[in-house]
Design an enzyme around this catalytic site. Structure first.
Site, PDB file in Angstrom:
ATOM      1  N   SER A 222       0.856  -1.188   0.000  1.00 30.62           N
ATOM      2  CA  SER A 222       0.000   0.000   0.000  1.00 30.62           C
ATOM      3  C   SER A 222       0.890   1.235   0.000  1.00 30.62           C
ATOM      4  O   SER A 222       2.045   1.181   0.440  1.00 30.62           O
ATOM      5  CB  SER A 222      -0.884   0.003   1.249  1.00 30.62           C
ATOM      6  OG  SER A 222      -1.537   1.252   1.413  1.00 30.62           O
TER       7      SER A 222
ATOM      8  N   TYR B 185      -1.518  -1.074  10.357  1.00 28.08           N
ATOM      9  CA  TYR B 185      -1.646  -1.322   8.915  1.00 28.08           C
ATOM     10  C   TYR B 185      -0.459  -0.728   8.157  1.00 28.08           C
ATOM     11  O   TYR B 185       0.158  -1.395   7.322  1.00 28.08           O
ATOM     12  CB  TYR B 185      -2.957  -0.722   8.405  1.00 28.08           C
ATOM     13  CG  TYR B 185      -3.204  -0.948   6.933  1.00 28.08           C
ATOM     14  CD1 TYR B 185      -3.653  -2.180   6.464  1.00 28.08           C
ATOM     15  CD2 TYR B 185      -3.004   0.078   6.009  1.00 28.08           C
ATOM     16  CE1 TYR B 185      -3.892  -2.388   5.114  1.00 28.08           C
ATOM     17  CE2 TYR B 185      -3.244  -0.122   4.664  1.00 28.08           C
ATOM     18  CZ  TYR B 185      -3.686  -1.358   4.215  1.00 28.08           C
ATOM     19  OH  TYR B 185      -3.911  -1.561   2.874  1.00 28.08           O
TER      20      TYR B 185
END
Length: 272
Positions: A142, A155
């Site tokens: 990401s 995350y």
């Protein structure tokens, strides 16, 4: 690259980016192994891919956070007489909110799925590829992995691990016939963004899952170690350019706009 006659294993294939990978690879002639927890959803997708593209589509229903999950998947694929030529490590989810308000068990599960399962699946399948002198791994990271991500601290850290891990393997296996690419999407039109309540100002940065997949496969075929789909999204990897203090301030502002300074931990179950 000709995918006909090859087999791709896609984790998190029940929806979003994972389902888009399965669709695109099947359309290009690859047999697919679909891995996720939802057997019923995977079975419906497998049936459609077989009908639409004439490929073999197998379902392995598995909870990748369970003990020995990677070995179980590897052994099941071997039992069915298949060998994996492309491993797409897509399964993962993100937690949003203040770190101290998110249940520790949820953070543990997030790390297990986003990091541990990815590493163990890669360890299970990559040596066979290296022995054959061909194959590859696509790891879905990401843009959050390029800098610390306040309100999505676990995350962002997990995706930073995935990014570093993938680049290291790219260097290790360069020239061996095995490709490794980290895919670093920005906002994508999947349930992930919907669950986190991404506001309208981010809409122009959104990519569709099929767009992300096509960009990822093009980079993989060219032997790139990292790809960030979308020009605007690539620019959001600002953590590489700014001083740490400035990076943290900007990240806190941007992520805070998405999840809110007091975001509920109930937002913390959004898959890719």
């Amino acid at each position: 690259m000709d995918y006909r006659g090859s087999t791709a294993l896609v984790t998190g294939a029940s929806g979003g980016i994972g389902a888009a990978f399965a669709e695109e690879l099947a359309a290009r002639g690859a047999d697919v192994v679909l891995v996720a927890r939802s057997a019923e959803t995977l079975a419906a997708l497998a049936a459609r891919l077989h009908t639409d593209h004439g490929v073999r589509a197998e379902v392995v229903a598995a909870d990748l956070t369970g003990p020995d999950a990677a070995d179980t998947v590897y052994e099941e694929v071997a039992r069915r007489g298949m060998r994996v030529d492309l491993l797409v490590n897509n399964a993962g989810f993100g937690s949003a909110g203040r770190f101290g308000e998110i249940p520790v068990g949820r953070s543990r599960t997030e790390i297990t799925l986003d990091v541990t399962a990815l590493v163990e699946l890669t360890r299970a399948f990559l040596p066979d590829m290296a022995a054959r002198g061909r194959g590859g791994v696509l790891n879905v990271a990401s843009i959050a992995g390029f800098q610390p991500t306040p309100y999505m601290a676990v995350y962002g850290a997990a995706k930073a691990f995935v990014l570093s891990f993938s680049r290291a393997l790219w260097a290790e296996y360069r020239g061996s016939g095995v490709r490794v690419t980290a895919v670093c999407p920005g906002p994508v039109r999947t349930g992930f963004a919907d669950r986190l309540g991404t506001p309208p100002p981010y809409a122009g940065q959104f990519r569709s899952a099929p767009q992300v997949v096509r960009t990822a496969l093009r980079a993989y075929e060219r032997g790139r170690h990292t790809v960030t789909p979308g020009i605007v999204n690539a620019a959001l990897g600002y953590g590489r350019l700014l001083p740490v203090r400035a990076t943290l301030g900007l990240a806190r502002y941007l992520t805070g706009r998405v999840v809110g300074d007091s975001a509920s931990p109930e937002l913390a179950a959004a898959p890719h």
